[in-house]
Design a protein around this motif. Structure first.
Motif, PDB file in Angstrom:
ATOM      1  N   GLU A  87      -0.224   8.060   9.519  1.00  0.00           N
ATOM      2  CA  GLU A  87      -0.582   7.388   7.977  1.00  0.00           C
ATOM      3  C   GLU A  87      -1.941   6.699   8.051  1.00  0.00           C
ATOM      4  N   ARG A  88      -2.968   6.904   7.278  1.00  0.00           N
ATOM      5  CA  ARG A  88      -4.366   6.478   7.430  1.00  0.00           C
ATOM      6  C   ARG A  88      -3.981   5.041   7.102  1.00  0.00           C
ATOM      7  N   GLU A  89      -3.668   4.693   5.888  1.00  0.00           N
ATOM      8  CA  GLU A  89      -3.649   3.385   5.570  1.00  0.00           C
ATOM      9  C   GLU A  89      -2.822   2.246   6.136  1.00  0.00           C
TER      10      GLU A  89
ATOM     11  N   VAL B  38       0.861  -1.341  -0.121  1.00  0.00           N
ATOM     12  CA  VAL B  38      -0.053  -0.035  -0.036  1.00  0.00           C
ATOM     13  C   VAL B  38       0.806   1.275   0.110  1.00  0.00           C
ATOM     14  N   GLN B  39       0.400   2.185  -0.392  1.00  0.00           N
ATOM     15  CA  GLN B  39       1.060   3.557  -0.552  1.00  0.00           C
ATOM     16  C   GLN B  39       0.717   4.401   0.588  1.00  0.00           C
ATOM     17  N   LEU B  40       1.343   5.049   1.546  1.00  0.00           N
ATOM     18  CA  LEU B  40       0.961   5.785   2.518  1.00  0.00           C
ATOM     19  C   LEU B  40       0.663   7.216   2.061  1.00  0.00           C
ATOM     20  N   SER B  41      -0.136   7.743   2.252  1.00  0.00           N
ATOM     21  CA  SER B  41      -0.576   8.962   1.861  1.00  0.00           C
ATOM     22  C   SER B  41       0.105  10.308   2.147  1.00  0.00           C
ATOM     23  N   VAL B  42       0.739  10.256   3.574  1.00  0.00           N
ATOM     24  CA  VAL B  42       1.536  11.414   4.134  1.00  0.00           C
ATOM     25  C   VAL B  42       2.750  11.326   3.427  1.00  0.00           C
ATOM     26  N   SER B  43       3.668  10.283   3.545  1.00  0.00           N
ATOM     27  CA  SER B  43       5.152  10.311   3.627  1.00  0.00           C
ATOM     28  C   SER B  43       5.211   9.669   1.742  1.00  0.00           C
ATOM     29  N   GLY B  44       4.303   9.270   1.204  1.00  0.00           N
ATOM     30  CA  GLY B  44       4.247   8.727  -0.254  1.00  0.00           C
ATOM     31  C   GLY B  44       5.071   7.408  -0.308  1.00  0.00           C
ATOM     32  N   GLN B  45       5.821   6.812   0.716  1.00  0.00           N
ATOM     33  CA  GLN B  45       5.958   5.546   0.924  1.00  0.00           C
ATOM     34  C   GLN B  45       5.446   4.288   0.742  1.00  0.00           C
ATOM     35  N   GLN B  46       6.012   3.248   0.433  1.00  0.00           N
ATOM     36  CA  GLN B  46       5.248   2.124   0.085  1.00  0.00           C
ATOM     37  C   GLN B  46       5.428   1.146   1.278  1.00  0.00           C
TER      38      GLN B  46
END
Length: 284
Positions: free
Chosen positions: A113-115, A20-28
């Motif tokens: 990170e919501r995800e 999953v891609q994390l919306s705040v950091s943009g990392q996976q």
């Protein structure tokens, strides 16, 4: 978001390996098998962040988390449910430990990170009966929103190193955290630092000042003894609160001896006076 109790983990867990891609950091982020045992690790941006043993949630690989667990066990009667606020989710290793050792504990985790919590709970189900409320947002903002709710333990485990999220460090923030504790409460802070430990020294001084302002004894330090001696990069645990306020010197020495014995080894446990002296030497 309140998470319903998770079903018992399957005998042979098999996370999907999805990313999953994390919306705040943009990392996976993804959950992958551990290379060294039967556990699982949370990987973010290609770096391992957390380790979980579904079959034995009381087994904690990372030594700084094991020291936090030892502090919890020495601060509250064994087996007694407690209320815990976790600032930073990771793979929820410590909430799993608390549930396994203190069934019925009331726990809250705050994660930016919501995800991430959804991924972790789906891929690595929590122990049966876990009562965990997941709050998405900035730790300081959400802590204010939780007021006047108090907790037996507050755990700050967010990377706050040099130049990172400075609003989650320092005297003012530590005073807020201490103010969220019950009258028997315990504050635990993970400090990740580079060689030299200058960031740690500032945080130790900040927590010491916050504790003094709250009428408490200062900050304890727990870490690998070699890390303290050589001032190498790594994780150090700062701790404070009413739970660590012995009535006299003999009790303080007994507490230090207990924590040293609990490990992991080689262990270093610094009393508030020792912590203050070390922080002063580093900063001087």
């Amino acid at each position: 978001m309140v998470c319903p109790p998770s079903p018992p983990p399957p005998a042979a867990p098999s996370p999907s390996g999805r990313t999953v891609q994390l919306s705040v950091s943009g990392q996976q982020a993804r959950i992958v098998p551990d290379e060294h045992d039967d556990g699982w690790v949370l990987e973010i941006g290609g770096m391992i962040q957390s380790h979980v043993d579904l079959a034995e949630p009381t087994r904690i690989r990372y030594e700084y988390l094991a020291r936090m667990a030892a502090l919890l066990d020495h601060s509250f009667p064994l087996g007694e449910p407690i209320s815990v606020l976790h600032l930073g989710a990771g793979a929820l290793t410590l909430p799993r430990y608390v549930q396994a050792t203190r069934p019925g504990s009331d726990q809250v985790t705050v994660e930016l990170e919501r995800e991430l919590p959804s991924l972790v709970i789906t891929e690595l189900p929590l122990p049966e009966g876990t009562e965990l409320e997941v709050v998405i947002g900035d730790a300081r903002v959400e802590l204010a929103a939780l007021s006047p709710r108090l907790f037996d333990a507050v755990v700050l485990d967010i990377y706050t190193g040099e130049g990172e999220v400075e609003h989650l460090t320092g005297t003012d923030f530590y005073a807020v955290l201490l103010g969220a504790l019950t009258e028997r409460g315990l504050l635990l802070v993970n400090v990740g630092d580079d060689n030299g430990h200058r960031f740690y020294a500032r945080q130790a001084a900040g927590l010491d000042q916050a504790a003094a302002g709250a009428g408490l004894s200062g900050a304890w330090t727990l870490a690998d003894a070699n890390l303290i001696e050589r001032r190498e990069a790594g994780n150090l645990v700062l701790a404070a609160g009413p739970a660590l306020a012995p009535a006299h010197t003999e009790q303080l020495n007994d507490l230090r001896a207990d924590l040293l014995g609990a490990g992991p080894h080689p262990a270093a446990v610094l009393t508030p006076d020792q912590t203050a002296r070390l922080a002063s030497r580093i900063s001087g």
